[in-house]
Design an enzyme around this catalytic site. Structure first.
Site, PDB file in Angstrom:
ATOM      1  N   LYS A   1      40.284  50.284  43.837  1.00 12.03           N
ATOM      2  CA  LYS A   1      41.812  50.206  43.636  1.00 12.03           C
ATOM      3  C   LYS A   1      42.328  51.532  44.361  1.00 12.03           C
ATOM      4  O   LYS A   1      43.025  51.394  44.893  1.00 12.03           O
ATOM      5  CB  LYS A   1      42.252  49.745  42.261  1.00 12.03           C
ATOM      6  CG  LYS A   1      42.724  48.626  41.828  1.00 12.03           C
ATOM      7  CD  LYS A   1      42.849  47.784  42.808  1.00 12.03           C
ATOM      8  CE  LYS A   1      43.472  45.693  42.501  1.00 12.03           C
ATOM      9  NZ  LYS A   1      44.237  45.189  43.391  1.00 12.03           N
TER      10      LYS A   1
ATOM     11  N   GLY B   1      45.201  35.385  49.291  1.00 11.06           N
ATOM     12  CA  GLY B   1      45.721  35.675  47.148  1.00 11.06           C
ATOM     13  C   GLY B   1      45.690  34.795  46.512  1.00 11.06           C
ATOM     14  O   GLY B   1      45.591  35.452  45.476  1.00 11.06           O
TER      15      GLY B   1
ATOM     16  N   ILE C   1      49.952  36.006  40.787  1.00  7.59           N
ATOM     17  CA  ILE C   1      50.914  37.243  41.320  1.00  7.59           C
ATOM     18  C   ILE C   1      51.169  37.047  42.853  1.00  7.59           C
ATOM     19  O   ILE C   1      52.316  36.891  43.108  1.00  7.59           O
ATOM     20  CB  ILE C   1      50.360  38.573  41.548  1.00  7.59           C
ATOM     21  CG1 ILE C   1      50.632  38.940  39.719  1.00  7.59           C
ATOM     22  CG2 ILE C   1      51.899  39.744  41.691  1.00  7.59           C
ATOM     23  CD1 ILE C   1      49.573  39.872  39.233  1.00  7.59           C
TER      24      ILE C   1
ATOM     25  N   TYR D   1      36.956  48.153  33.275  1.00  9.56           N
ATOM     26  CA  TYR D   1      38.186  48.023  34.714  1.00  9.56           C
ATOM     27  C   TYR D   1      36.899  47.988  35.907  1.00  9.56           C
ATOM     28  O   TYR D   1      36.478  47.813  36.957  1.00  9.56           O
ATOM     29  CB  TYR D   1      39.086  48.443  35.288  1.00  9.56           C
ATOM     30  CG  TYR D   1      39.896  47.238  36.271  1.00  9.56           C
ATOM     31  CD1 TYR D   1      40.335  46.458  35.948  1.00  9.56           C
ATOM     32  CD2 TYR D   1      40.915  48.660  37.255  1.00  9.56           C
ATOM     33  CE1 TYR D   1      41.438  46.022  37.328  1.00  9.56           C
ATOM     34  CE2 TYR D   1      41.040  48.077  38.757  1.00  9.56           C
ATOM     35  CZ  TYR D   1      41.763  46.405  37.707  1.00  9.56           C
ATOM     36  OH  TYR D   1      41.886  46.039  39.057  1.00  9.56           O
TER      37      TYR D   1
ATOM     38  N   ASP E   1      37.798  33.940  54.853  1.00  2.00           N
ATOM     39  CA  ASP E   1      36.507  34.569  54.540  1.00  2.00           C
ATOM     40  C   ASP E   1      36.920  36.518  55.038  1.00  2.00           C
ATOM     41  O   ASP E   1      36.541  36.847  56.375  1.00  2.00           O
ATOM     42  CB  ASP E   1      35.207  33.946  54.406  1.00  2.00           C
ATOM     43  CG  ASP E   1      34.750  35.334  53.444  1.00  2.00           C
ATOM     44  OD1 ASP E   1      35.297  36.499  53.200  1.00  2.00           O
ATOM     45  OD2 ASP E   1      33.125  34.922  53.490  1.00  2.00           O
ATOM     46  N   VAL E   2      37.700  37.440  54.126  1.00  2.26           N
ATOM     47  CA  VAL E   2      38.356  38.447  54.786  1.00  2.26           C
ATOM     48  C   VAL E   2      36.573  39.367  54.668  1.00  2.26           C
ATOM     49  O   VAL E   2      37.170  40.074  55.763  1.00  2.26           O
ATOM     50  CB  VAL E   2      39.043  39.008  53.284  1.00  2.26           C
ATOM     51  CG1 VAL E   2      40.770  38.412  53.661  1.00  2.26           C
ATOM     52  CG2 VAL E   2      38.297  39.534  52.257  1.00  2.26           C
TER      53      VAL E   2
ATOM     54  N   THR F   1      46.167  36.337  34.987  1.00  3.63           N
ATOM     55  CA  THR F   1      46.412  35.304  35.323  1.00  3.63           C
ATOM     56  C   THR F   1      44.966  34.336  35.904  1.00  3.63           C
ATOM     57  O   THR F   1      44.249  35.196  34.904  1.00  3.63           O
ATOM     58  CB  THR F   1      46.714  36.606  36.958  1.00  3.63           C
ATOM     59  OG1 THR F   1      45.803  36.926  37.120  1.00  3.63           O
ATOM     60  CG2 THR F   1      47.363  36.513  37.604  1.00  3.63           C
ATOM     61  N   LEU F   2      44.132  34.251  36.996  1.00  2.72           N
ATOM     62  CA  LEU F   2      42.472  33.373  36.851  1.00  2.72           C
ATOM     63  C   LEU F   2      41.916  34.746  36.899  1.00  2.72           C
ATOM     64  O   LEU F   2      41.224  34.582  36.406  1.00  2.72           O
ATOM     65  CB  LEU F   2      42.884  32.342  37.765  1.00  2.72           C
ATOM     66  CG  LEU F   2      41.609  31.548  37.530  1.00  2.72           C
ATOM     67  CD1 LEU F   2      41.751  30.954  36.578  1.00  2.72           C
ATOM     68  CD2 LEU F   2      41.730  30.593  39.388  1.00  2.72           C
TER      69      LEU F   2
END
Length: 272
Positions: A178, A27, A34, A171, A78-79, A209-210
């Site tokens: 999540k 990641g 992070i 979100y 690639d997960v 973050t990006l």
């Protein structure tokens, strides 16, 4: 009130704490990630690190960062592709013969699903967000477990957010993903506990973050947090990394598993 600058200076690297340990970080995409802050903290404590990247678009960024950490390995992954996941852990086994830590900081949702109403989420968008943001943890944990058993145990750590517990404007589908991720942590902890593999999550407060740039109205979230957290400030990636170090090091957290620990200046506890 202690400023974030002072806090940064009081957070030590604990050199030598993780000597002889091997970890993989999924990641890292940018220097603001992070996951990158966590990687730097683990490396400073002595851990050997493997980094992955997804596609040529991110390869250059990850290589540039990883090359600043001596002895690091960089692998494509690639997960969503089982063969690439398998290749990563085969390479680790060949190079190190063991694995002690896995950092999972992987999440994605379509930009159009991070604005407007959740009810308008497409079927495809829902499935995509869950496959990448939640199911990938299970995929990686399953592949990592045999190597962690060779180490006598290990620690798997993922990054989540309060949007999986409460409604956070814009979100949307990521919040639902999540929530699935949070519950995956508990089930995986139950499955892997007998093998001395601990599984935990950090629920970090909003950080620039990006990835955060893709959330509509993110600046307003930062401003609101600063005004309403008990500590009256936002948190930093370095503070999240400090908690990650504690959760990864068995000397500091050997009895901790199945936890979602908030690093959000106390916002999760606030009502009105």
């Amino acid at each position: 009130m202690m400023t974030t600058e002072v806090l940064e200076k009081t957070q030590y690297a604990f050199p030598g704490l993780l000597n002889g340990k091997v970890g993989i970080v999924f990641g890292v995409a940018h220097k603001t990630s992070i996951a990158w802050a966590i990687a730097q903290r683990l490396s400073a404590a002595g851990m050997k690190l493997i980094f992955t990247y997804q596609g040529d678009r991110l390869k250059e960024n990850v290589e540039e960062l990883a090359n600043t950490i001596e002895g690091s390995m960089i692998l494509p992954c690639d997960v969503t592709k089982d063969e690439e996941v398998a290749a990563v852990f085969e390479a680790i086994e060949k190079q190190y013969g063991q694995l002690d830590t896995l950092i999972h900081s992987v999440a994605f949702a379509k930009k159009e699903d991070l604005a407007g109403a959740f009810i308008d989420t497409s079927r495809d968008g829902f499935m995509l967000a869950h496959e990448i943001s939640a199911f990938s943890l299970t995929t990686l944990a399953k592949a990592a477990a045999p190597l962690m058993e060779k180490s006598g145990g290990g620690s798997i750590l993922t990054l989540t957010y309060l949007g999986g517990e409460r409604v956070v404007k814009n979100y949307n589908v990521m919040g639902v993903a999540k929530a699935a991720l949070d519950m995956s942590v508990r089930y995986l902890a139950s499955d892997l506990g007998p093998k001395n593999i601990r599984v935990n999550a950090i629920s970090a407060g909003p950080i620039k973050t990006l990835a955060a740039r893709g959330i509509s109205g993110f600046s307003s979230i930062l401003n609101y947090m600063e005004e309403h957290t008990p500590m009256q400030r936002n948190v930093t990636a370095n503070e999240v990394a400090g908690m990650a170090l504690a959760l990864v090091a068995p000397e500091l957290s050997s009895g901790v598993t199945a936890e979602v620990i908030h690093v959000d200046a106390g916002f999760h506890a606030v009502g009105f």
